[in-house]
Design a protein around this motif. Structure first.
Motif, PDB file in Angstrom:
ATOM      1  N   ALA A 180      -7.805   1.595   7.029  1.00  0.00           N
ATOM      2  CA  ALA A 180      -8.436   0.273   7.079  1.00  0.00           C
ATOM      3  C   ALA A 180      -8.520  -0.369   5.701  1.00  0.00           C
ATOM      4  O   ALA A 180      -8.029  -1.497   5.510  1.00  0.00           O
ATOM      5  CB  ALA A 180      -9.809   0.358   7.740  1.00  0.00           C
ATOM      6  N   PRO A 181      -9.107   0.291   4.707  1.00  0.00           N
ATOM      7  CA  PRO A 181      -9.141  -0.347   3.386  1.00  0.00           C
ATOM      8  C   PRO A 181      -7.760  -0.470   2.746  1.00  0.00           C
ATOM      9  O   PRO A 181      -7.523  -1.407   1.978  1.00  0.00           O
ATOM     10  CB  PRO A 181     -10.071   0.536   2.563  1.00  0.00           C
ATOM     11  N   ASP A 182      -6.853   0.428   3.061  1.00  0.00           N
ATOM     12  CA  ASP A 182      -5.484   0.290   2.562  1.00  0.00           C
ATOM     13  C   ASP A 182      -4.864  -0.999   3.099  1.00  0.00           C
ATOM     14  O   ASP A 182      -4.181  -1.727   2.375  1.00  0.00           O
ATOM     15  CB  ASP A 182      -4.618   1.474   2.983  1.00  0.00           C
ATOM     16  N   SER A 227      -6.479  -4.069   1.433  1.00  0.00           N
ATOM     17  CA  SER A 227      -6.008  -4.174   0.059  1.00  0.00           C
ATOM     18  C   SER A 227      -4.600  -4.772  -0.012  1.00  0.00           C
ATOM     19  O   SER A 227      -4.319  -5.622  -0.859  1.00  0.00           O
ATOM     20  CB  SER A 227      -6.026  -2.790  -0.601  1.00  0.00           C
ATOM     21  N   SER A 233     -12.633  -7.380   5.797  1.00  0.00           N
ATOM     22  CA  SER A 233     -13.532  -6.240   5.570  1.00  0.00           C
ATOM     23  C   SER A 233     -14.575  -6.134   6.670  1.00  0.00           C
ATOM     24  O   SER A 233     -14.891  -5.041   7.148  1.00  0.00           O
ATOM     25  CB  SER A 233     -14.216  -6.372   4.207  1.00  0.00           C
ATOM     26  N   GLY A 236     -14.295   2.520   8.677  1.00  0.00           N
ATOM     27  CA  GLY A 236     -14.627   3.472   7.623  1.00  0.00           C
ATOM     28  C   GLY A 236     -13.846   3.327   6.346  1.00  0.00           C
ATOM     29  O   GLY A 236     -12.895   2.578   6.250  1.00  0.00           O
ATOM     30  N   ARG A 237     -14.321   4.066   5.355  1.00  0.00           N
ATOM     31  CA  ARG A 237     -13.709   4.148   4.035  1.00  0.00           C
ATOM     32  C   ARG A 237     -13.707   5.594   3.637  1.00  0.00           C
ATOM     33  O   ARG A 237     -14.718   6.251   3.809  1.00  0.00           O
ATOM     34  CB  ARG A 237     -14.517   3.370   2.997  1.00  0.00           C
ATOM     35  N   PRO A 238     -12.745   6.151   3.059  1.00  0.00           N
ATOM     36  CA  PRO A 238     -11.404   5.626   2.811  1.00  0.00           C
ATOM     37  C   PRO A 238     -10.547   5.736   4.063  1.00  0.00           C
ATOM     38  O   PRO A 238     -11.017   6.229   5.081  1.00  0.00           O
ATOM     39  CB  PRO A 238     -10.889   6.541   1.703  1.00  0.00           C
ATOM     40  N   HIS A 246     -15.113  -3.043   9.358  1.00  0.00           N
ATOM     41  CA  HIS A 246     -16.274  -2.340   8.809  1.00  0.00           C
ATOM     42  C   HIS A 246     -16.489  -0.971   9.452  1.00  0.00           C
ATOM     43  O   HIS A 246     -16.727   0.020   8.766  1.00  0.00           O
ATOM     44  CB  HIS A 246     -17.529  -3.193   8.962  1.00  0.00           C
ATOM     45  N   THR A 265       0.847  -1.164   0.000  1.00  0.00           N
ATOM     46  CA  THR A 265       0.000   0.000   0.000  1.00  0.00           C
ATOM     47  C   THR A 265       0.894   1.230   0.000  1.00  0.00           C
ATOM     48  O   THR A 265       2.006   1.189   0.518  1.00  0.00           O
ATOM     49  CB  THR A 265      -0.946   0.043   1.214  1.00  0.00           C
ATOM     50  N   THR A 306      -0.857   2.025   8.682  1.00  0.00           N
ATOM     51  CA  THR A 306      -1.480   0.822   8.144  1.00  0.00           C
ATOM     52  C   THR A 306      -0.822  -0.437   8.712  1.00  0.00           C
ATOM     53  O   THR A 306      -1.490  -1.436   8.948  1.00  0.00           O
ATOM     54  CB  THR A 306      -1.377   0.819   6.604  1.00  0.00           C
TER      55      THR A 306
END
Length: 127
Positions: A61-63, A66, A49, A56-58, A53, A15, A21
């Motif tokens: 967490a999503p990094d 991924s 995920s 949050g996004r972005p 949950h 990432t 992260t």
């Protein structure tokens, strides 16, 4: 960078997100993939995920998800001795497909980022 290992093989994921992260991966996500079926990447991604949950996004967490997801797909391809593109449903028999590139691997100025976003689909590529 994330390294996922099994049976003497290593998959890599990364990432370009915040250094924050890394602790998310280490303390929140690792336990959700270690010891599980390495070939069931969608199940691992779903577990990760769901666990994050409410984060949050972005953001980090999503990094983190991924980066681990990418490492797991890479590991699966290496374990099966297949090109990753075959696992993702594309290969020499399928012809060309759309490629998404979000950029961001280098830090850019706000004006440069706005310009890239405005270009949008015109910068899409096929492979």
């Amino acid at each position: 960078m994330v390294e996922a290992a099994a049976a003497g093989r290593t998959g890599l994921g990364f990432t370009d997100g915040s250094p924050a992260t890394a602790p998310v991966i280490e303390h929140e996500l690792a336990e959700l993939v270690v010891g599980h079926d390495v070939c069931d990447v969608p199940a691992a991604t779903d577990r990760m995920s769901r666990a994050l949950h409410n984060a949050g996004r972005p953001g980090i967490a999503p990094d983190a998800v991924s980066a681990v997801d990418t490492a797991l797909w890479d590991l699966k391809a290496r374990l099966l001795s297949l090109p990753l593109v075959h696992l993702l449903g594309r290969g020499p028999r399928r012809g060309r497909g759309a490629v998404y590139g979000r950029g961001g691997l280098t830090r850019t100025t706000t004006n440069s980022s706005k310009s890239n976003c405005a270009a949008g689909p015109s910068r899409a590529s096929t492979a």
